[in-house]
Write a protein that holds these residues in place. Structure first.
Motif, PDB file in Angstrom:
ATOM      1  N   GLN A   4       0.833  -1.188   0.000  1.00  0.00           N
ATOM      2  CA  GLN A   4       0.000   0.000   0.000  1.00  0.00           C
ATOM      3  C   GLN A   4       0.875   1.249   0.000  1.00  0.00           C
ATOM      4  OE1 GLN A   4      -3.326  -0.226  -0.279  1.00  0.00           O
ATOM      5  NE2 GLN A   4      -3.080  -2.459  -0.301  1.00  0.00           N
ATOM      6  N   PRO A   5       0.445   2.318  -0.694  1.00  0.00           N
ATOM      7  CA  PRO A   5       1.240   3.553  -0.710  1.00  0.00           C
ATOM      8  C   PRO A   5       1.341   4.159   0.686  1.00  0.00           C
ATOM      9  CG  PRO A   5      -0.446   3.577  -2.425  1.00  0.00           C
ATOM     10  CD  PRO A   5      -0.768   2.425  -1.530  1.00  0.00           C
ATOM     11  N   PHE A   6       2.485   4.789   0.957  1.00  0.00           N
ATOM     12  CA  PHE A   6       2.662   5.522   2.203  1.00  0.00           C
ATOM     13  C   PHE A   6       3.570   6.710   1.928  1.00  0.00           C
ATOM     14  CE2 PHE A   6       6.635   3.242   2.144  1.00  0.00           C
ATOM     15  CZ  PHE A   6       7.530   4.092   2.772  1.00  0.00           C
ATOM     16  N   ALA A  16       8.361   8.727   0.145  1.00  0.00           N
ATOM     17  CA  ALA A  16       7.206   7.916  -0.223  1.00  0.00           C
ATOM     18  C   ALA A  16       7.646   6.496  -0.530  1.00  0.00           C
ATOM     19  CB  ALA A  16       6.488   8.530  -1.425  1.00  0.00           C
ATOM     20  N   GLY A  17       6.662   5.618  -0.674  1.00  0.00           N
ATOM     21  CA  GLY A  17       6.980   4.246  -1.032  1.00  0.00           C
ATOM     22  C   GLY A  17       5.755   3.371  -0.951  1.00  0.00           C
ATOM     23  N   LEU A  18       5.998   2.057  -0.837  1.00  0.00           N
ATOM     24  CA  LEU A  18       4.951   1.051  -0.735  1.00  0.00           C
ATOM     25  C   LEU A  18       5.263   0.176   0.476  1.00  0.00           C
ATOM     26  CD1 LEU A  18       4.880   0.011  -4.508  1.00  0.00           C
ATOM     27  CD2 LEU A  18       3.189   1.450  -3.335  1.00  0.00           C
ATOM     28  N   ARG A  19       4.213  -0.180   1.230  1.00  0.00           N
ATOM     29  CA  ARG A  19       4.443  -0.927   2.466  1.00  0.00           C
ATOM     30  C   ARG A  19       3.395  -2.017   2.652  1.00  0.00           C
ATOM     31  NH1 ARG A  19       5.061   1.586   8.648  1.00  0.00           N
ATOM     32  NH2 ARG A  19       5.721  -0.380   9.636  1.00  0.00           N
ATOM     33  N   ALA A  20       3.848  -3.159   3.131  1.00  0.00           N
ATOM     34  CA  ALA A  20       2.961  -4.221   3.587  1.00  0.00           C
ATOM     35  C   ALA A  20       3.303  -4.478   5.046  1.00  0.00           C
ATOM     36  CB  ALA A  20       3.140  -5.484   2.760  1.00  0.00           C
ATOM     37  N   VAL A  28      11.800  -4.976   7.423  1.00  0.00           N
ATOM     38  CA  VAL A  28      12.644  -5.004   6.235  1.00  0.00           C
ATOM     39  C   VAL A  28      12.458  -3.705   5.462  1.00  0.00           C
ATOM     40  CG1 VAL A  28      13.098  -6.136   4.024  1.00  0.00           C
ATOM     41  CG2 VAL A  28      12.570  -7.515   6.050  1.00  0.00           C
ATOM     42  N   LEU A  29      13.558  -3.052   5.158  1.00  0.00           N
ATOM     43  CA  LEU A  29      13.558  -1.842   4.343  1.00  0.00           C
ATOM     44  C   LEU A  29      14.209  -2.193   3.008  1.00  0.00           C
ATOM     45  CD1 LEU A  29      12.877   1.182   4.276  1.00  0.00           C
ATOM     46  CD2 LEU A  29      15.092   1.637   5.325  1.00  0.00           C
ATOM     47  N   ALA A  30      13.478  -1.981   1.903  1.00  0.00           N
ATOM     48  CA  ALA A  30      13.931  -2.380   0.575  1.00  0.00           C
ATOM     49  C   ALA A  30      14.293  -1.148  -0.247  1.00  0.00           C
ATOM     50  CB  ALA A  30      12.847  -3.190  -0.134  1.00  0.00           C
ATOM     51  N   ASP A  52       7.156  -7.182   7.719  1.00  0.00           N
ATOM     52  CA  ASP A  52       6.785  -5.763   7.737  1.00  0.00           C
ATOM     53  C   ASP A  52       7.742  -5.096   6.753  1.00  0.00           C
ATOM     54  OD1 ASP A  52       6.098  -3.163   8.182  1.00  0.00           O
ATOM     55  OD2 ASP A  52       6.509  -3.165  10.323  1.00  0.00           O
ATOM     56  N   MET A  53       7.348  -5.040   5.496  1.00  0.00           N
ATOM     57  CA  MET A  53       8.250  -4.677   4.400  1.00  0.00           C
ATOM     58  C   MET A  53       7.936  -3.268   3.898  1.00  0.00           C
ATOM     59  SD  MET A  53       9.162  -6.952   1.051  1.00  0.00           S
ATOM     60  CE  MET A  53      10.497  -6.531  -0.060  1.00  0.00           C
ATOM     61  N   VAL A  54       8.919  -2.402   3.979  1.00  0.00           N
ATOM     62  CA  VAL A  54       8.798  -1.025   3.507  1.00  0.00           C
ATOM     63  C   VAL A  54       9.696  -0.866   2.284  1.00  0.00           C
ATOM     64  CG1 VAL A  54       9.265   1.403   4.046  1.00  0.00           C
ATOM     65  CG2 VAL A  54       8.229  -0.088   5.768  1.00  0.00           C
ATOM     66  N   CYS A  55       9.067  -0.639   1.140  1.00  0.00           N
ATOM     67  CA  CYS A  55       9.786  -0.450  -0.122  1.00  0.00           C
ATOM     68  C   CYS A  55       9.833   1.047  -0.393  1.00  0.00           C
ATOM     69  CB  CYS A  55       9.082  -1.174  -1.261  1.00  0.00           C
ATOM     70  SG  CYS A  55       8.768  -2.923  -0.912  1.00  0.00           S
ATOM     71  N   LEU A  56      11.014   1.616  -0.311  1.00  0.00           N
ATOM     72  CA  LEU A  56      11.184   3.065  -0.318  1.00  0.00           C
ATOM     73  C   LEU A  56      11.428   3.585  -1.732  1.00  0.00           C
ATOM     74  CD1 LEU A  56      11.508   5.535   1.619  1.00  0.00           C
ATOM     75  CD2 LEU A  56      13.962   5.025   1.644  1.00  0.00           C
TER      76      LEU A  56
END
Length: 282
Positions: A4-6, A16-20, A28-30, A52-56
């Motif tokens: 989901q966008p954040f 900004a990025g996408l997070r699950a 986890v920071l990607a 808990d994956m944060v794709c930056l």
């Protein structure tokens, strides 16, 4: 795992990025590659449902803000930004997953802040690109010349998304679905169609690069367990035996190699996901 966008305010800067956010999941920071964005990890995230994956979107990429005028995109600044984002998330310790440029930033973050990084997954890079010492003056001249000429250049406008998608497919050997993921998050609507939303300053030649000896020292300083994942054949700018020699400097490193292209985490997410799951399980 649905991303989901954040967005986060990080020192007056919008990241900004996408997070699950899986409750209780491993943090986890990607970090994506050069001129990519957080969508780079959409296929892989589907293989890693318990994180808990944060794709930056790194600064100047995707939906994150551009750096202010007069500031530079450089590795120390990127490392500090990664740690600032982790602070904003409330993460004392976390795992880093990086692809290409993002893997370079992730590995140097692990070297610079070993107390923060629990584990490291480096896909298609480790330690960043080297710069031979005898190219230093010319590299700096090229950067200064290009930087001073940049304000007069206009962004290219595409009438629809077909041309940028084809360009990404050809440049990066990407399938159409993977190229579309990156392009749809990497463009913005403008009069007459679309233009890239990445900061044009990202296209400037790098002003300074580390020497191989400096990279060696940094890789030897990484304390956390590290999983390196390479595609074969190797990229021309990161050839064998250089890329395999770097792994020998890691205190606790392991290597997986698979047939594929540079974006193997997008094109072969199940294969890469299997390796990442086993590694994160310890």
């Amino acid at each position: 795992m649905s991303l989901q966008p954040f967005s986060l305010a990080v020192g007056g800067f919008i990241a900004a990025g996408l997070r699950a956010a899986q409750p209780g999941g491993q943090r986890v920071l990607a970090l994506h590659g050069w001129l990519d964005n957080a969508a780079s990890f959409v296929p892989l995230a589907a293989q890693l449902p318990d994180l808990d994956m944060v794709c930056l979107d790194l600064p100047g990429h995707g939906h994150s803000a551009h750096l202010p005028a007069g500031t530079q995109y450089n590795t120390p600044g990127a490392i500090c930004h990664v740690l600032d984002v982790a602070d904003a998330l409330g993460w004392d310790r976390f795992t880093l997953i990086g692809h290409s440029m993002g893997a370079g930033i992730a590995s140097l973050t692990a070297a610079a802040a070993p107390e923060r990084v629990e584990r490291l997954v480096a896909i298609e890079a480790l330690g960043g690109l080297r710069g031979p010492e005898d190219e230093t003056a010319q590299r700096l001249r090229d950067h200064v010349r290009a930087a001073r000429a940049l304000p007069g250049k206009n962004l290219r406008v595409f009438p629809d998304l077909s041309a940028p998608i084809r360009a990404r497919m050809m440049t990066n050997q990407l399938s159409e679905p993977c190229a579309r993921l990156l392009v749809e998050r990497g463009v913005k609507p403008v009069d007459g169609g679309y233009s890239w939303c990445s900061d044009p300053r990202l296209m400037l030649p790098t002003a300074m690069r580390l020497s191989e000896a400096q990279i060696d020292d940094l890789l030897a300083a990484i304390e956390c367990p590290t999983q390196v994942i390479y595609a074969t054949p190797a990229q021309s700018y990161y050839p064998e035996p250089l890329r395999s020699e770097r792994i020998k400097l890691l205190r606790n490193g392991c290597l997986a190699v698979f047939p594929g292209t540079h974006h193997l985490h997008m094109e072969h997410p199940q294969v890469v996901g299997d390796v990442v799951r086993r590694f994160l399980a310890g």
